[in-house]
Design a protein around this motif. Structure first.
Motif, PDB file in Angstrom:
ATOM      1  N   ASN A   1       5.600 -12.386  -8.094  1.00 21.18           N
ATOM      2  CA  ASN A   1       6.097 -11.029  -8.312  1.00 21.18           C
ATOM      3  C   ASN A   1       5.122 -10.045  -7.660  1.00 21.18           C
ATOM      4  OD1 ASN A   1       8.363 -11.711 -10.227  1.00 21.18           O
ATOM      5  ND2 ASN A   1       6.624 -12.509 -11.396  1.00 21.18           N
ATOM      6  N   TYR A   2       5.685  -8.877  -7.254  1.00 20.36           N
ATOM      7  CA  TYR A   2       4.873  -7.922  -6.503  1.00 20.36           C
ATOM      8  C   TYR A   2       5.124  -6.506  -6.996  1.00 20.36           C
ATOM      9  CZ  TYR A   2       4.883 -11.973  -3.413  1.00 20.36           C
ATOM     10  OH  TYR A   2       4.778 -13.245  -2.911  1.00 20.36           O
ATOM     11  N   VAL A   3       4.095  -5.693  -6.868  1.00 28.25           N
ATOM     12  CA  VAL A   3       4.225  -4.256  -7.120  1.00 28.25           C
ATOM     13  C   VAL A   3       3.498  -3.532  -5.986  1.00 28.25           C
ATOM     14  CG1 VAL A   3       3.707  -2.322  -8.640  1.00 28.25           C
ATOM     15  CG2 VAL A   3       4.344  -4.544  -9.618  1.00 28.25           C
ATOM     16  N   TRP A   4       4.252  -2.695  -5.253  1.00 27.91           N
ATOM     17  CA  TRP A   4       3.679  -1.915  -4.153  1.00 27.91           C
ATOM     18  C   TRP A   4       3.265  -0.537  -4.650  1.00 27.91           C
ATOM     19  CZ3 TRP A   4       3.254  -3.757   0.896  1.00 27.91           C
ATOM     20  CH2 TRP A   4       3.972  -4.928   1.205  1.00 27.91           C
ATOM     21  N   ASN A   5       2.262   0.022  -3.986  1.00 29.80           N
ATOM     22  CA  ASN A   5       1.992   1.437  -4.215  1.00 29.80           C
ATOM     23  C   ASN A   5       2.967   2.248  -3.367  1.00 29.80           C
ATOM     24  OD1 ASN A   5       0.969   1.114  -1.613  1.00 29.80           O
ATOM     25  ND2 ASN A   5      -0.779   2.459  -1.970  1.00 29.80           N
ATOM     26  N   ASN A   6       2.792   3.528  -3.269  1.00 32.71           N
ATOM     27  CA  ASN A   6       3.660   4.402  -2.467  1.00 32.71           C
ATOM     28  C   ASN A   6       5.113   4.380  -2.965  1.00 32.71           C
ATOM     29  OD1 ASN A   6       1.550   3.013  -0.612  1.00 32.71           O
ATOM     30  ND2 ASN A   6       1.904   4.978   0.387  1.00 32.71           N
ATOM     31  N   ASN A   7       5.302   3.966  -4.263  1.00 33.72           N
ATOM     32  CA  ASN A   7       6.650   3.946  -4.857  1.00 33.72           C
ATOM     33  C   ASN A   7       7.625   3.070  -4.069  1.00 33.72           C
ATOM     34  OD1 ASN A   7       5.985   5.826  -6.949  1.00 33.72           O
ATOM     35  ND2 ASN A   7       6.154   7.491  -5.449  1.00 33.72           N
ATOM     36  N   LEU A   8       7.114   1.956  -3.568  1.00 37.25           N
ATOM     37  CA  LEU A   8       7.956   1.068  -2.766  1.00 37.25           C
ATOM     38  C   LEU A   8       8.619  -0.019  -3.593  1.00 37.25           C
ATOM     39  CD1 LEU A   8       5.843   0.667   0.501  1.00 37.25           C
ATOM     40  CD2 LEU A   8       7.827   2.115   0.105  1.00 37.25           C
ATOM     41  N   GLY A   9       8.343  -0.069  -4.901  1.00 39.39           N
ATOM     42  CA  GLY A   9       9.058  -0.999  -5.748  1.00 39.39           C
ATOM     43  C   GLY A   9       8.419  -2.378  -5.827  1.00 39.39           C
ATOM     44  N   THR A  10       9.268  -3.372  -6.141  1.00 38.34           N
ATOM     45  CA  THR A  10       8.777  -4.713  -6.450  1.00 38.34           C
ATOM     46  C   THR A  10       9.300  -5.789  -5.508  1.00 38.34           C
ATOM     47  OG1 THR A  10      10.609  -5.045  -8.004  1.00 38.34           O
ATOM     48  CG2 THR A  10       8.561  -4.133  -8.902  1.00 38.34           C
ATOM     49  N   GLN A  11      10.065  -5.419  -4.500  1.00 39.14           N
ATOM     50  CA  GLN A  11      10.592  -6.429  -3.589  1.00 39.14           C
ATOM     51  C   GLN A  11       9.495  -6.903  -2.638  1.00 39.14           C
ATOM     52  OE1 GLN A  11      11.501  -3.332  -3.908  1.00 39.14           O
ATOM     53  NE2 GLN A  11      12.100  -2.363  -1.972  1.00 39.14           N
ATOM     54  N   SER A  12       9.708  -8.076  -2.063  1.00 39.61           N
ATOM     55  CA  SER A  12       8.703  -8.645  -1.159  1.00 39.61           C
ATOM     56  C   SER A  12       8.763  -8.038   0.237  1.00 39.61           C
ATOM     57  CB  SER A  12       8.860 -10.163  -1.088  1.00 39.61           C
ATOM     58  OG  SER A  12      10.143 -10.495  -0.563  1.00 39.61           O
ATOM     59  N   THR A  13       9.884  -7.393   0.579  1.00 40.67           N
ATOM     60  CA  THR A  13      10.043  -6.815   1.918  1.00 40.67           C
ATOM     61  C   THR A  13      10.527  -5.380   1.795  1.00 40.67           C
ATOM     62  OG1 THR A  13      10.594  -8.975   2.854  1.00 40.67           O
ATOM     63  CG2 THR A  13      11.194  -7.047   4.145  1.00 40.67           C
ATOM     64  N   ASN A  14       9.968  -4.499   2.605  1.00 37.60           N
ATOM     65  CA  ASN A  14      10.361  -3.094   2.612  1.00 37.60           C
ATOM     66  C   ASN A  14      10.474  -2.604   4.050  1.00 37.60           C
ATOM     67  OD1 ASN A  14      10.385  -1.755  -0.211  1.00 37.60           O
ATOM     68  ND2 ASN A  14       8.535  -3.017  -0.249  1.00 37.60           N
ATOM     69  N   ILE A  15      11.370  -1.676   4.259  1.00 38.04           N
ATOM     70  CA  ILE A  15      11.429  -0.930   5.524  1.00 38.04           C
ATOM     71  C   ILE A  15      10.817   0.434   5.267  1.00 38.04           C
ATOM     72  CG2 ILE A  15      12.921   0.061   7.294  1.00 38.04           C
ATOM     73  CD1 ILE A  15      14.938  -2.118   6.706  1.00 38.04           C
ATOM     74  N   VAL A  16       9.773   0.772   6.026  1.00 37.47           N
ATOM     75  CA  VAL A  16       9.070   2.031   5.801  1.00 37.47           C
ATOM     76  C   VAL A  16       9.131   2.894   7.063  1.00 37.47           C
ATOM     77  CG1 VAL A  16       7.547   1.128   4.028  1.00 37.47           C
ATOM     78  CG2 VAL A  16       6.860   0.949   6.420  1.00 37.47           C
ATOM     79  N   PHE A  17       9.060   4.204   6.843  1.00 37.17           N
ATOM     80  CA  PHE A  17       9.075   5.192   7.928  1.00 37.17           C
ATOM     81  C   PHE A  17       7.808   6.043   7.825  1.00 37.17           C
ATOM     82  CE2 PHE A  17      13.416   3.994   7.225  1.00 37.17           C
ATOM     83  CZ  PHE A  17      14.048   4.049   8.464  1.00 37.17           C
ATOM     84  N   PRO A  18       6.671   5.505   8.241  1.00 36.08           N
ATOM     85  CA  PRO A  18       5.433   6.279   8.104  1.00 36.08           C
ATOM     86  C   PRO A  18       5.432   7.490   9.038  1.00 36.08           C
ATOM     87  CG  PRO A  18       5.035   4.290   9.373  1.00 36.08           C
ATOM     88  CD  PRO A  18       6.437   4.192   8.860  1.00 36.08           C
ATOM     89  N   VAL A  19       4.959   8.618   8.507  1.00 37.52           N
ATOM     90  CA  VAL A  19       4.840   9.833   9.317  1.00 37.52           C
ATOM     91  C   VAL A  19       3.520   9.828  10.071  1.00 37.52           C
ATOM     92  CG1 VAL A  19       4.757  12.354   9.243  1.00 37.52           C
ATOM     93  CG2 VAL A  19       6.310  11.099   7.721  1.00 37.52           C
ATOM     94  N   THR A  20       2.482   9.356   9.387  1.00 41.23           N
ATOM     95  CA  THR A  20       1.170   9.196  10.004  1.00 41.23           C
ATOM     96  C   THR A  20       0.698   7.766   9.760  1.00 41.23           C
ATOM     97  OG1 THR A  20       0.044   9.971   8.004  1.00 41.23           O
ATOM     98  CG2 THR A  20       0.600  11.634   9.667  1.00 41.23           C
ATOM     99  N   SER A  21      -0.392   7.386  10.389  1.00 44.36           N
ATOM    100  CA  SER A  21      -0.943   6.044  10.165  1.00 44.36           C
ATOM    101  C   SER A  21      -1.218   5.867   8.667  1.00 44.36           C
ATOM    102  CB  SER A  21      -2.233   5.867  10.972  1.00 44.36           C
ATOM    103  OG  SER A  21      -1.956   5.921  12.356  1.00 44.36           O
ATOM    104  N   SER A  22      -0.736   4.763   8.101  1.00 42.99           N
ATOM    105  CA  SER A  22      -0.762   4.568   6.653  1.00 42.99           C
ATOM    106  C   SER A  22      -1.187   3.157   6.298  1.00 42.99           C
ATOM    107  CB  SER A  22       0.624   4.850   6.045  1.00 42.99           C
ATOM    108  OG  SER A  22       1.067   6.156   6.355  1.00 42.99           O
ATOM    109  N   THR A  23      -1.755   3.041   5.082  1.00 42.98           N
ATOM    110  CA  THR A  23      -2.107   1.741   4.519  1.00 42.98           C
ATOM    111  C   THR A  23      -1.291   1.532   3.249  1.00 42.98           C
ATOM    112  OG1 THR A  23      -4.350   1.822   5.413  1.00 42.98           O
ATOM    113  CG2 THR A  23      -3.958   0.315   3.584  1.00 42.98           C
ATOM    114  N   TYR A  24      -0.667   0.371   3.139  1.00 43.64           N
ATOM    115  CA  TYR A  24       0.173   0.041   1.996  1.00 43.64           C
ATOM    116  C   TYR A  24      -0.513  -1.056   1.174  1.00 43.64           C
ATOM    117  CZ  TYR A  24       3.583   2.599   4.747  1.00 43.64           C
ATOM    118  OH  TYR A  24       4.216   3.564   5.469  1.00 43.64           O
ATOM    119  N   LEU A  25      -0.665  -0.815  -0.130  1.00 41.31           N
ATOM    120  CA  LEU A  25      -1.319  -1.756  -1.039  1.00 41.31           C
ATOM    121  C   LEU A  25      -0.264  -2.460  -1.880  1.00 41.31           C
ATOM    122  CD1 LEU A  25      -4.251   0.506  -2.291  1.00 41.31           C
ATOM    123  CD2 LEU A  25      -4.294  -1.175  -0.446  1.00 41.31           C
ATOM    124  N   VAL A  26      -0.470  -3.758  -2.151  1.00 42.14           N
ATOM    125  CA  VAL A  26       0.464  -4.514  -2.968  1.00 42.14           C
ATOM    126  C   VAL A  26      -0.329  -5.431  -3.884  1.00 42.14           C
ATOM    127  CG1 VAL A  26       0.741  -6.354  -1.229  1.00 42.14           C
ATOM    128  CG2 VAL A  26       2.533  -5.979  -2.942  1.00 42.14           C
TER     129      VAL A  26
END
Length: 468
Positions: free
Chosen positions: A189-214
């Motif tokens: 099971n997973y929990v992402w920061n940035n309000n990305l939820g709990t799924q294992s795969t996400n499609i993201v649209f970063p505006v600036t260079s970003s780091t995603y934590l899980v």
């Protein structure tokens, strides 16, 4: 490539005729073999088939496989001890099994009984009042002594490894406005920061260079974290410039683009710059791609100004040494008269006075655009050759004879008043009077040009007869 870590195992100790325990190992893709190297089983557990009716020690080899590589083997022992002759029961313990995640404290093991002893497998440990603080995983045993050391009670202490949580981005570098896929593996099971939820795969649209934590949690409740960075590359600043944003019909302008590495034009141009000759107001579009594969577009508009109307003009034909007028008709802009076979402008007036023969050109300019040039001919006819007549002298009272010029000429009196046009002329002179008169002549060509005037004199002189 990293060498796989050894699996985590616990040795087991039982007494004769006790139930044979299941041997456990923690790791990935576990393989069990016997002491002779014979394959036994795969998986985290193995139920050995051994003789438990007499004391013995059995050894098994366990290996771990990660990323296609096999670790070294670790030995797991199953010890069968002689049956105890002491009938003292084992002490009671506060827990029969302890399972923690790597890095967490094991907690205290508490055995209630008399003269309690704690063992790690067969090694006696130091405890206080039946309380033991385990520092490594393994099978712990507690006994109490009431006259004799009684039966053992087992407490299995297991340290579960943290899940190997791995986050990835595909692609890890995107251009402004583009998306990317981020994914994670290695846990349940997973929990992402940035309000990305709990799924294992996400499609993201970063505006600036970003780091995603899980944070990933495995089936044992153990957690680990990972992160993935996505670089956002700015779009190239593609620009198009035209040397002139408006051109006259039939003329060219240079368009140039900058800001990228490669370019694709809407009208098939392939170079960085090009000369274009639009026939009407035209928009030129270019798509530029930089070294990072980022794309941007730009455009430029080139307006077309129609040529002014070609002027109507009249030429002239004159005789030598006479100026003539060249006239431009109907101009609404600035008039340009050009020297024959040259780009030099002579005048900007509607009437041009000239004396040199040639093909002159005239145009008009409106809003910076010049009309087609109109050829205007100025023709100069040469003078005819002059005629010379010798001076004439007659005696007083002689008959005035006709003077022959040899060709048709124009005859003038002494004040250049025209007398006649003929090949010969008889002067109207009274020969009885002594006098001298001057006459002038010139020649008119078929084009109407006159030669230079010449003159001659007609003299009536005294006869000077001798006196009687």
């Amino acid at each position: 490539m990293t060498v796989p870590s050894l699996p985590t195992v616990n040795n087991e100790i039982i007494t004769v005729n006790q139930d044979i325990p299941t041997l456990m190992a923690t790791g990935n893709d576990i393989t069990w073999i016997d002491s002779l190297g014979q394959f036994l089983s795969k998986g985290s557990s193995y139920n050995p088939i051994v003789d438990n009716t007499k004391p013995n020690t059995f050894k098994f080899l366990v290996s771990n496989k990660e990323n296609g590589c096999v670790s070294d083997s670790i030995v797991v022992t199953l010890t069968i001890e002689p049956a105890s002759t002491c009938n003292v029961e084992a002490p009671t313990v506060n827990k029969n099994n302890v399972a923690v995640c790597k890095g967490e404290p094991f907690g205290n093991l508490v055995a209630n009984g008399k003269d309690v002893k704690w063992y790690l497998e067969n090694s006696l440990l130091t405890s206080t009042n039946g309380i033991l603080i385990p520092i490594v995983p393994g099978n712990y045993y507690a006994t109490q002594t009431i006259g004799c050391e009684g039966k053992k009670v087992k407490v299995a202490v297991v340290e579960n490894p943290l899940p190997e949580v791995i986050a990835n981005a595909n692609p890890s570098s995107v251009c402004t406005g583009k998306n990317t896929n981020i994914s994670v593996s290695g846990a349940s099971n997973y929990v992402w920061n940035n309000n990305l939820g709990t799924q294992s795969t996400n499609i993201v649209f970063p505006v600036t260079s970003s780091t995603y934590l899980v944070t990933g949690t495995d089936q044992n409740g153990c957690k680990n974290t990972s992160s993935v960075s996505v670089t956002v590359n700015e779009l190239p600043n593609v620009e198009i410039k035209a040397t002139s944003s408006s051109v006259c019909s039939g003329t060219s302008t240079e368009i140039t683009t900058t800001g990228a590495t490669n370019y694709v034009w809407s009208n098939g141009i392939t170079s960085i710059n090009a000369f274009v000759t639009p026939t009407a107001k035209t928009s030129y579009y270019v798509t530029g791609t930089d070294s990072k594969g980022c794309i941007n577009t730009s455009s430029v508009v080139v307006d077309v100004i129609e040529k002014p109307a070609t002027l109507i003009a009249t030429g002239a034909t004159v005789c030598e040494d006479i100026e003539g007028e060249l006239v431009a008709i109907g101009a609404t802009g600035t008039i340009n008269w050009y020297v024959p076979n040259s780009s030099v402008v002579l005048s900007n007036t509607s009437i041009l006075l000239v004396s040199t023969a040639g093909i002159y050109k005239v145009s008009q300019t409106i809003n910076g655009c010049e009309s087609d040039k109109k050829d205007v001919e100025f023709k100069v006819n040469p003078k005819p050759a002059s005629v010379q007549i010798q001076n004439v002298t007659i005696n007083q009272n002689d008959i005035v004879q006709k003077i022959n010029a040899g060709k048709v000429v124009n005859w003038y009196d002494e004040i250049k008043t025209p007398i006649t046009t003929a090949s010969s002329y008889t002067p109207l002179i009274n020969s009885s009077i002594i006098q001298t008169k001057k006459f002038f002549i010139d020649v008119t060509s078929s084009e109407g040009c006159k030669s230079s005037m010449t003159s001659f004199t007609f003299e009536v002189k005294s006869l000077n007869c001798p006196s009687t």
